[in-house]
Design a protein around this motif. Structure first.
Motif, PDB file in Angstrom:
ATOM      1  N   HIS A 163      -0.497   9.434   0.376  1.00 24.63           N
ATOM      2  CA  HIS A 163      -0.838   9.653  -1.038  1.00 24.63           C
ATOM      3  C   HIS A 163      -0.708  11.141  -1.387  1.00 24.63           C
ATOM      4  O   HIS A 163      -0.122  11.504  -2.419  1.00 24.63           O
ATOM      5  CB  HIS A 163      -2.273   9.163  -1.289  1.00 24.63           C
ATOM      6  CG  HIS A 163      -2.769   9.370  -2.687  1.00 24.63           C
ATOM      7  ND1 HIS A 163      -2.782   8.370  -3.630  1.00 24.63           N
ATOM      8  CD2 HIS A 163      -3.268  10.463  -3.311  1.00 24.63           C
ATOM      9  CE1 HIS A 163      -3.266   8.842  -4.769  1.00 24.63           C
ATOM     10  NE2 HIS A 163      -3.575  10.116  -4.595  1.00 24.63           N
ATOM     11  N   TYR A 164      -1.233  11.997  -0.521  1.00 18.51           N
ATOM     12  CA  TYR A 164      -1.174  13.441  -0.774  1.00 18.51           C
ATOM     13  C   TYR A 164       0.273  13.941  -0.788  1.00 18.51           C
ATOM     14  O   TYR A 164       0.662  14.728  -1.659  1.00 18.51           O
ATOM     15  CB  TYR A 164      -1.998  14.200   0.272  1.00 18.51           C
ATOM     16  CG  TYR A 164      -1.867  15.707   0.149  1.00 18.51           C
ATOM     17  CD1 TYR A 164      -2.236  16.356  -1.030  1.00 18.51           C
ATOM     18  CD2 TYR A 164      -1.338  16.474   1.173  1.00 18.51           C
ATOM     19  CE1 TYR A 164      -2.096  17.732  -1.176  1.00 18.51           C
ATOM     20  CE2 TYR A 164      -1.204  17.849   1.051  1.00 18.51           C
ATOM     21  CZ  TYR A 164      -1.582  18.470  -0.124  1.00 18.51           C
ATOM     22  OH  TYR A 164      -1.425  19.833  -0.265  1.00 18.51           O
TER      23      TYR A 164
ATOM     24  N   GLU B  68       1.976   1.803  -3.394  1.00 21.29           N
ATOM     25  CA  GLU B  68       0.879   2.324  -4.228  1.00 21.29           C
ATOM     26  C   GLU B  68       0.712   3.829  -4.084  1.00 21.29           C
ATOM     27  O   GLU B  68       0.216   4.489  -4.984  1.00 21.29           O
ATOM     28  CB  GLU B  68      -0.438   1.634  -3.877  1.00 21.29           C
ATOM     29  CG  GLU B  68      -0.687   0.343  -4.630  1.00 21.29           C
ATOM     30  CD  GLU B  68      -2.058  -0.246  -4.297  1.00 21.29           C
ATOM     31  OE1 GLU B  68      -3.070   0.456  -4.484  1.00 21.29           O
ATOM     32  OE2 GLU B  68      -2.095  -1.399  -3.833  1.00 21.29           O
ATOM     33  N   THR B  69       1.101   4.384  -2.943  1.00 21.21           N
ATOM     34  CA  THR B  69       0.991   5.837  -2.771  1.00 21.21           C
ATOM     35  C   THR B  69       2.024   6.571  -3.636  1.00 21.21           C
ATOM     36  O   THR B  69       1.925   7.784  -3.822  1.00 21.21           O
ATOM     37  CB  THR B  69       1.193   6.267  -1.304  1.00 21.21           C
ATOM     38  OG1 THR B  69       2.549   6.013  -0.915  1.00 21.21           O
ATOM     39  CG2 THR B  69       0.235   5.559  -0.373  1.00 21.21           C
TER      40      THR B  69
ATOM     41  N   TRP C  69      -3.206   6.340   4.703  1.00 23.77           N
ATOM     42  CA  TRP C  69      -3.082   6.142   3.252  1.00 23.77           C
ATOM     43  C   TRP C  69      -3.319   7.471   2.534  1.00 23.77           C
ATOM     44  O   TRP C  69      -2.553   7.860   1.651  1.00 23.77           O
ATOM     45  CB  TRP C  69      -4.091   5.082   2.780  1.00 23.77           C
ATOM     46  CG  TRP C  69      -3.863   4.584   1.378  1.00 23.77           C
ATOM     47  CD1 TRP C  69      -3.503   5.321   0.282  1.00 23.77           C
ATOM     48  CD2 TRP C  69      -3.957   3.227   0.912  1.00 23.77           C
ATOM     49  NE1 TRP C  69      -3.392   4.529  -0.829  1.00 23.77           N
ATOM     50  CE2 TRP C  69      -3.661   3.244  -0.472  1.00 23.77           C
ATOM     51  CE3 TRP C  69      -4.294   2.018   1.529  1.00 23.77           C
ATOM     52  CZ2 TRP C  69      -3.684   2.081  -1.253  1.00 23.77           C
ATOM     53  CZ3 TRP C  69      -4.309   0.863   0.743  1.00 23.77           C
ATOM     54  CH2 TRP C  69      -4.005   0.900  -0.623  1.00 23.77           C
ATOM     55  N   HIS C  70      -4.379   8.165   2.918  1.00 20.01           N
ATOM     56  CA  HIS C  70      -4.663   9.453   2.259  1.00 20.01           C
ATOM     57  C   HIS C  70      -3.497  10.428   2.419  1.00 20.01           C
ATOM     58  O   HIS C  70      -3.052  11.050   1.449  1.00 20.01           O
ATOM     59  CB  HIS C  70      -5.938  10.098   2.823  1.00 20.01           C
ATOM     60  CG  HIS C  70      -6.072  11.522   2.376  1.00 20.01           C
ATOM     61  ND1 HIS C  70      -6.593  11.871   1.145  1.00 20.01           N
ATOM     62  CD2 HIS C  70      -5.661  12.681   2.952  1.00 20.01           C
ATOM     63  CE1 HIS C  70      -6.512  13.198   0.998  1.00 20.01           C
ATOM     64  NE2 HIS C  70      -5.946  13.700   2.079  1.00 20.01           N
TER      65      HIS C  70
ATOM     66  N   SER D 207       0.844  -1.204   0.000  1.00 23.22           N
ATOM     67  CA  SER D 207       0.000   0.000   0.000  1.00 23.22           C
ATOM     68  C   SER D 207       0.879   1.253   0.000  1.00 23.22           C
ATOM     69  O   SER D 207       0.560   2.244  -0.663  1.00 23.22           O
ATOM     70  CB  SER D 207      -0.924   0.016   1.221  1.00 23.22           C
ATOM     71  OG  SER D 207      -1.637  -1.186   1.329  1.00 23.22           O
TER      72      SER D 207
ATOM     73  N   CYS E  42      -7.054   8.498  -3.724  1.00 25.71           N
ATOM     74  CA  CYS E  42      -6.724   7.461  -2.740  1.00 25.71           C
ATOM     75  C   CYS E  42      -7.996   6.719  -2.315  1.00 25.71           C
ATOM     76  O   CYS E  42      -9.106   7.231  -2.505  1.00 25.71           O
ATOM     77  CB  CYS E  42      -6.022   8.074  -1.534  1.00 25.71           C
ATOM     78  SG  CYS E  42      -7.169   8.747  -0.297  1.00 25.71           S
TER      79      CYS E  42
ATOM     80  N   CYS F   9      -8.782  13.861  -5.055  1.00 24.51           N
ATOM     81  CA  CYS F   9      -7.831  12.818  -4.632  1.00 24.51           C
ATOM     82  C   CYS F   9      -8.331  11.438  -5.053  1.00 24.51           C
ATOM     83  O   CYS F   9      -9.520  11.140  -4.947  1.00 24.51           O
ATOM     84  CB  CYS F   9      -7.659  12.889  -3.114  1.00 24.51           C
ATOM     85  SG  CYS F   9      -6.547  11.623  -2.464  1.00 24.51           S
TER      86      CYS F   9
ATOM     87  N   GLN G 124       2.928  12.244  -1.556  1.00 29.03           N
ATOM     88  CA  GLN G 124       3.575  11.785  -2.796  1.00 29.03           C
ATOM     89  C   GLN G 124       3.055  12.566  -4.009  1.00 29.03           C
ATOM     90  O   GLN G 124       3.796  12.792  -4.967  1.00 29.03           O
ATOM     91  CB  GLN G 124       3.380  10.282  -2.988  1.00 29.03           C
ATOM     92  CG  GLN G 124       4.065   9.418  -1.938  1.00 29.03           C
ATOM     93  CD  GLN G 124       5.579   9.576  -1.889  1.00 29.03           C
ATOM     94  OE1 GLN G 124       6.205  10.094  -2.807  1.00 29.03           O
ATOM     95  NE2 GLN G 124       6.193   9.109  -0.810  1.00 29.03           N
ATOM     96  N   GLU G 125       1.811  12.989  -3.938  1.00 25.14           N
ATOM     97  CA  GLU G 125       1.246  13.797  -5.022  1.00 25.14           C
ATOM     98  C   GLU G 125       1.958  15.151  -5.107  1.00 25.14           C
ATOM     99  O   GLU G 125       2.197  15.675  -6.196  1.00 25.14           O
ATOM    100  CB  GLU G 125      -0.246  14.013  -4.754  1.00 25.14           C
ATOM    101  CG  GLU G 125      -1.087  13.911  -5.994  1.00 25.14           C
ATOM    102  CD  GLU G 125      -2.576  13.807  -5.667  1.00 25.14           C
ATOM    103  OE1 GLU G 125      -3.060  14.586  -4.823  1.00 25.14           O
ATOM    104  OE2 GLU G 125      -3.230  12.940  -6.245  1.00 25.14           O
TER     105      GLU G 125
END
Length: 376
Positions: free
Chosen positions: A339-340, A52-53, A335-336, A49, A307, A305, A342-343
């Motif tokens: 993900h943010y 995946e981010t 996770w969120h 996971s 995610c 987003c 990495q964004e």
């Protein structure tokens, strides 16, 4: 895959750099944010996971892993990558920062640091040589020098003495690290907020010679303005052709400001720790999911987003599971956040490549200034 450790700067926009670090375990796109897997796990996340981010590399913690389960045990079990099921690059810190934060439980000498474990009170002795040995047993791809990091504010004399000791330890770390093809050793610049001490530290490290260079001793209580003042000059003292790593940073606007000033790598527990406490980072700033305003809100955390938390769950649900102390809350919010983060890195890499970093940065700050969406 590269057979050895290499770094290439592929684009530059002002001081901001886009590049790639090549290692035998895979490439690391820079600027890179490294999620922190303190005890061989990014809390509340499966390794796949985390990947995946968008994470290319994780950070493991030498201090925690040496105490539990022990570096020798991890080595017997096939090394840290196999142990935690993460086959991509891992950076391990030296243990210095954690040991220094145990001020009441430690004794510092020229040789190293003797300290009591926070786990069981057992006594340990950490030196540059032992730190290198532990990190070799863990099998990390990027190894950090053993250094001392004084917390700020501190007087100039204390900072100068600490920096000089760290430079002597850096030379011993380099010697003990030896020749390990495919593995890299990073030196750590110290010197507090004193420009001349930072320059002196950079010169000492460059003379010893490292595969990369970290900027240590910031984000330790000095405030963002003081940190940025230091970063206006500190990265420029370091070799242009090596990666620069700002340790322990930070909040989204800290990260953007650091990249703008020439930093290539960062790490911080903030996205995962905040996820567990209900603090969520979005394009429009920080959302506190525990607030009652979210209890009846069917909208996602962040409409832009992709995610799983934003794709599949409402603010109302996330509020409910957080208030109910359900484990899925930590999983989804962490996770969120990862993900943010990495964004943000992906956005900066694209903007630097296209020579529009200033426009990207203005848009980033403009969205955050709007604040969260209006309550229903």
């Amino acid at each position: 895959m590269a057979e050895r450790f290499e770094f290439e700067v592929m684009a530059q926009d002002g001081a901001a750099r886009r590049g790639v670090i090549r290692t035998p375990r895979g490439e690391i796109r820079t600027p890179a944010f490294m999620p922190v897997g303190t005890a061989a796990t990014v809390k509340a996340m499966m390794p796949e996971s985390v990947r995946e981010t968008g994470a290319d590399i994780l950070l493991g913690n030498t201090y925690h892993l040496m105490l539990r389960p022990g570096a020798e045990r991890i080595d017997r079990l096939g090394g840290l990558h196999k142990f935690m099921n993460w086959e991509r690059p891992i950076l391990t810190d030296s243990g210095g920062f954690q040991v220094m934060s145990l001020s009441g439980l430690r004794k510092l000498t020229e040789e190293g640091v003797t300290f009591k474990s926070h786990v069981d009170g057992s006594k340990h002795h950490l030196t540059p040589e032992r730190s290198m040995e532990i990190q070799r047993l863990l099998g990390s791809d990027i190894v950090m020098c053993f250094d001392e990091c004084p917390s700020l504010p501190a007087d100039r004399k204390r900072i100068a003495e600490s920096m000089a000791l760290s430079m002597r330890w850096a030379a011993r770390s380099r010697e003990a690290f030896g020749d390990r093809p495919g593995h890299a050793l990073f030196g750590i610049m110290q010197g507090g907020l004193e420009r001349d001490l930072r320059e002196e530290s950079a010169e000492a490290l460059t003379k010893i010679g490292f595969d990369g260079y970290a900027i240590g001793g910031l984000a330790v209580g000095e405030g963002q303005a003081a940190m940025f003042d230091c970063l206006d000059y500190a990265p420029g003292f370091l070799p242009q052709d090596k990666p620069r790593y700002l340790m322990g940073v930070g909040k989204p606007d800290d990260i953007v400001g650091a990249v703008k000033r020439g930093v290539d790598m960062m790490d911080c527990v903030l996205p995962s720790r905040s996820g567990r406490t209900g603090q969520v980072f979005t394009r429009r700033g920080v959302v506190n999911i525990k607030n009652a305003r979210h209890a009846d809100d069917p909208r996602p955390l962040d409409e832009g987003c992709s995610c799983p938390a934003c794709r599949n769950y409402s603010r109302a649900y996330l509020h409910h599971v957080f208030r109910s102390q359900e484990i899925i809350s930590s999983m989804l919010l962490t996770w969120h956040n990862l993900h943010y983060f990495q964004e943000i890195m992906d956005g900066m890499r694209g903007a630097i490549a296209e020579g529009r970093f200033d426009d990207w940065e203005a848009e980033f700050h403009g969205l955050r200034a709007l604040g969260d969406i209006e309550p229903l």
